[in-house]
Each structure stands twice: as C-alpha cells, then as structure tokens.
Design a protein around this motif. Structure first.
Motif, PDB file in Angstrom:
ATOM      1  N   TYR A 284       5.426  16.399  -1.508  1.00  0.00           N
ATOM      2  CA  TYR A 284       4.910  15.165  -0.928  1.00  0.00           C
ATOM      3  C   TYR A 284       6.013  14.134  -0.677  1.00  0.00           C
ATOM      4  CZ  TYR A 284       0.488  16.931  -2.840  1.00  0.00           C
ATOM      5  OH  TYR A 284      -0.599  17.709  -3.153  1.00  0.00           O
ATOM      6  N   ASP A 285       5.838  13.382   0.402  1.00  0.00           N
ATOM      7  CA  ASP A 285       6.527  12.113   0.572  1.00  0.00           C
ATOM      8  C   ASP A 285       5.557  11.002   0.203  1.00  0.00           C
ATOM      9  OD1 ASP A 285       8.762  13.406   1.511  1.00  0.00           O
ATOM     10  OD2 ASP A 285       8.660  12.603   3.548  1.00  0.00           O
ATOM     11  N   GLU A 286       6.086   9.895  -0.294  1.00  0.00           N
ATOM     12  CA  GLU A 286       5.293   8.701  -0.526  1.00  0.00           C
ATOM     13  C   GLU A 286       5.801   7.593   0.387  1.00  0.00           C
ATOM     14  OE1 GLU A 286       3.559   8.891  -5.049  1.00  0.00           O
ATOM     15  OE2 GLU A 286       5.360   7.700  -4.682  1.00  0.00           O
ATOM     16  N   VAL A 287       4.878   6.986   1.120  1.00  0.00           N
ATOM     17  CA  VAL A 287       5.222   5.923   2.061  1.00  0.00           C
ATOM     18  C   VAL A 287       4.566   4.636   1.584  1.00  0.00           C
ATOM     19  CG1 VAL A 287       5.152   5.177   4.473  1.00  0.00           C
ATOM     20  CG2 VAL A 287       5.318   7.619   3.932  1.00  0.00           C
ATOM     21  N   THR A 288       5.377   3.607   1.351  1.00  0.00           N
ATOM     22  CA  THR A 288       4.883   2.309   0.901  1.00  0.00           C
ATOM     23  C   THR A 288       5.172   1.258   1.958  1.00  0.00           C
ATOM     24  OG1 THR A 288       5.249   2.880  -1.428  1.00  0.00           O
ATOM     25  CG2 THR A 288       5.041   0.536  -0.899  1.00  0.00           C
TER      26      THR A 288
ATOM     27  N   THR B 193      -3.223  10.327   1.648  1.00  0.00           N
ATOM     28  CA  THR B 193      -4.146   9.714   0.701  1.00  0.00           C
ATOM     29  C   THR B 193      -3.557   8.401   0.187  1.00  0.00           C
ATOM     30  OG1 THR B 193      -4.895  11.907  -0.004  1.00  0.00           O
ATOM     31  CG2 THR B 193      -5.432  10.054  -1.452  1.00  0.00           C
ATOM     32  N   VAL B 194      -4.332   7.332   0.229  1.00  0.00           N
ATOM     33  CA  VAL B 194      -3.894   6.073  -0.369  1.00  0.00           C
ATOM     34  C   VAL B 194      -3.915   6.236  -1.878  1.00  0.00           C
ATOM     35  CG1 VAL B 194      -4.407   3.621  -0.656  1.00  0.00           C
ATOM     36  CG2 VAL B 194      -4.745   4.702   1.575  1.00  0.00           C
TER      37      VAL B 194
ATOM     38  N   VAL C 127       0.863  -1.184   0.000  1.00  0.00           N
ATOM     39  CA  VAL C 127       0.000   0.000   0.000  1.00  0.00           C
ATOM     40  C   VAL C 127       0.895   1.227   0.000  1.00  0.00           C
ATOM     41  CG1 VAL C 127      -1.740   1.329   1.254  1.00  0.00           C
ATOM     42  CG2 VAL C 127      -1.848  -1.174   1.254  1.00  0.00           C
ATOM     43  N   THR C 128       0.587   2.191  -0.871  1.00  0.00           N
ATOM     44  CA  THR C 128       1.337   3.446  -0.935  1.00  0.00           C
ATOM     45  C   THR C 128       0.417   4.605  -0.573  1.00  0.00           C
ATOM     46  OG1 THR C 128       2.839   2.619  -2.637  1.00  0.00           O
ATOM     47  CG2 THR C 128       2.640   5.001  -2.436  1.00  0.00           C
TER      48      THR C 128
END
Length: 298
Positions: free
Chosen positions: A38-42, A295-296, A3-4
């Motif tokens: 933004y950062d993206e977290v996965t 936000t997913v 999931v990101t």
C-alpha cells in the motif's frame, strides 16, 4: 485537518493486448487483482498545491503537477470551482515504475482524500469518471478487489474471488517506462495479426473458486515479451522463482517487477527466501490478494 487514504498495488493476472488504436492506445482485456502492498496519501490544507513523498525510491517520484496525485486534486477542484491548495504527502511502499500501478494508486488516493477533505461528496460514478480521465489503471486503484478492465483498461467489471491468493514480488534494479514497453510491443508485433483481446474464462473461474493451481495454469501477460526484450535480466529472476517452486511466474503489468504465485503462505516464504538468495533482484516482498481499494483511514 488532514485526510489519509490507503490504496493498494495491483498485479495483472491476465493482460491481453490488442493492436494499437488510431489514438495510440491499445484495447485490453485486463484482469486486475489488488494486493496488500500500500501507499498512503495524506492531504492537508495549504497555501498552494505541493507534493512530497517518502519511502523506498521516493526520489524517483515527480513532485510537480505531472504527479497523478496532484492532477487528481486539480481535476476535482476545477469541477467544483475550488482552489487545489493542498499539501499532498505520499508514504510510498508500492514499487516505483514497477508495473504495480503505484502512480495510479496515488492518483486514486489523492482523489478520495480531497473529496473527503473538501466535503465535495462526489458520487462513485463521478470519482470513477475522474479516475478514467487521469489514467487507465486509476479506476481500479479506487475499486480494488478484482476486476476485468476493458477498453484501455478503465471500463471495469467487478469479479468474484473465492479465496486468498499468496504472492511474492521481486523488485528489479531499475524501472521500466510503461509507454516504452507498449512501443516495444508494437515493434515486436509489427506486421503480425494481433487478435482482439478477450478475457480467459478458465482464469475467471479459477479466481471465483479461489484455486491457486488453476489460476497458475491460466495467468498470462502479452506485454511480457516486450518487457523482457527491454530488460533481458528479468528472465533470470523468473527462472529463479520457478526453480524455487512458484506455481506461476510472470512480469507484473509492464514490469519490471516480477510476480510469483505460491500455493500458500508457507510456500510464499520459501519462494521469497530463494529469490532473495538468488542475486537476481534488488528486494523481495510477500503479500496476498485480493485487497480492498482506496480507503479513508484517518
């Protein structure tokens, strides 16, 4: 399966700071505006909890359990009786130690991602409660948009925003520790009568109207003198932005990133070009706000 979650940076258009409380925190009137960095977290199932990071200044990000993303996974897992065995990967675009809540964003992003991955179906209230446990800025990273934070910043009231505000951010040559900036604030205000922090109604009105000139007249940051005391060179960056035509200049949060409010997108480009040429900062970014919260995306 993975999931990101995409999660935004913030700028504090007002940061009113009260005297130190007995617990060491400070009461705040903190007006947050989420902006489009933004950062993206996965998160992905793994044999054990681990954190990796890529992007600008990724080498400065802790990869142990002190990382707010790791702590978010641990807290949610403990509440549900689960094992926090996930690989958390952070694609970092928010400045590290820059006063734009990058670490808090990663905590909120990991929390939302783990909730989706594990199917824990935590309520919005529980997610916000966990965010407040993780840190003062984490709840806003989940919510996004614009909000007034009171208490130590974790008690949020969503604010109306009537338009788009254009910003330029100048990244400094080094970071600043938020606790160090608050300690310097305490030193600078020692023996003084520090007023109770109160939100600025003209500032809230300017946000609601989407009026950049009115907002420029109302922005403030009580931590700015402390940040400048610890990092005097930031004054040169602020002066370069003013000379380039920025409507307002301020240190973002505890710094050392400096923020410049522009009249429109075209003006923001001109301010950014002047800052880049000034030699007073490491890099420059333009963006706008408000931006959505965590936000997913996949």
């Amino acid at each position: 399966m993975s999931v990101t979650v995409r999660v935004p940076a913030k700028v504090n258009v007002q940061l009113a700071v009260g005297a130190a409380r007995p617990d060491g925190f400070h009461d705040l009137a903190n007006v947050f505006l989420a902006v489009g960095l933004y950062d993206e977290v996965t998160v992905t199932p793994a044999d054990e909890l681990r954190v990796t990071c890529a992007g600008p200044d990724a080498g400065q990000v802790p990869l142990d359990r002190t990382n707010l993303a790791a702590r978010a996974a641990i807290v949610l897992a403990e509440r549900r009786g689960l094992d926090a065995a996930v690989h958390i990967h952070i694609n970092k675009d928010i400045p590290v130690a820059g006063g734009m809540a990058g670490g808090s964003a990663d905590g909120a992003g990991a929390l939302l991602a783990c909730d989706a991955l594990w199917g824990t179906q935590a309520s919005r209230e529980e997610l916000l409660d966990i965010c407040a446990e993780l840190g003062s800025d984490v709840p806003f990273s989940l919510v996004g948009g614009a909000a007034l934070g009171t208490g130590r910043g974790e008690k949020l009231r969503t604010l109306e925003v009537g338009g788009t505000f254009h910003w330029v951010f100048a990244m400094a040559s080094r970071g600043l520790s938020t606790p160090a900036v608050f300690r310097e604030f305490d030193r600078l205000t020692e023996g003084l009568d520090v007023p109770e922090p109160v939100e600025s109604q003209p500032l809230l009105d300017a946000l609601a109207k989407g009026d950049p000139e009115a907002l420029a007249a109302a922005v403030s940051n009580d931590l700015q003198p402390a940040a400048l005391s610890l990092f005097p060179e930031l004054a040169d960056t602020l002066a370069a932005g003013r000379a380039a035509g920025a409507l307002a200049t301020l240190v973002s949060g505890s710094g050392p990133t400096t923020a410049f409010l522009a009249r429109d997108a075209e003006s923001a480009v001109k301010v950014a070009e002047a800052l880049s040429a000034s030699g007073t900062c490491r890099s420059v970014r333009t963006t706008s706000g408000p931006a959505p919260g965590a936000t997913v995306t996949s």
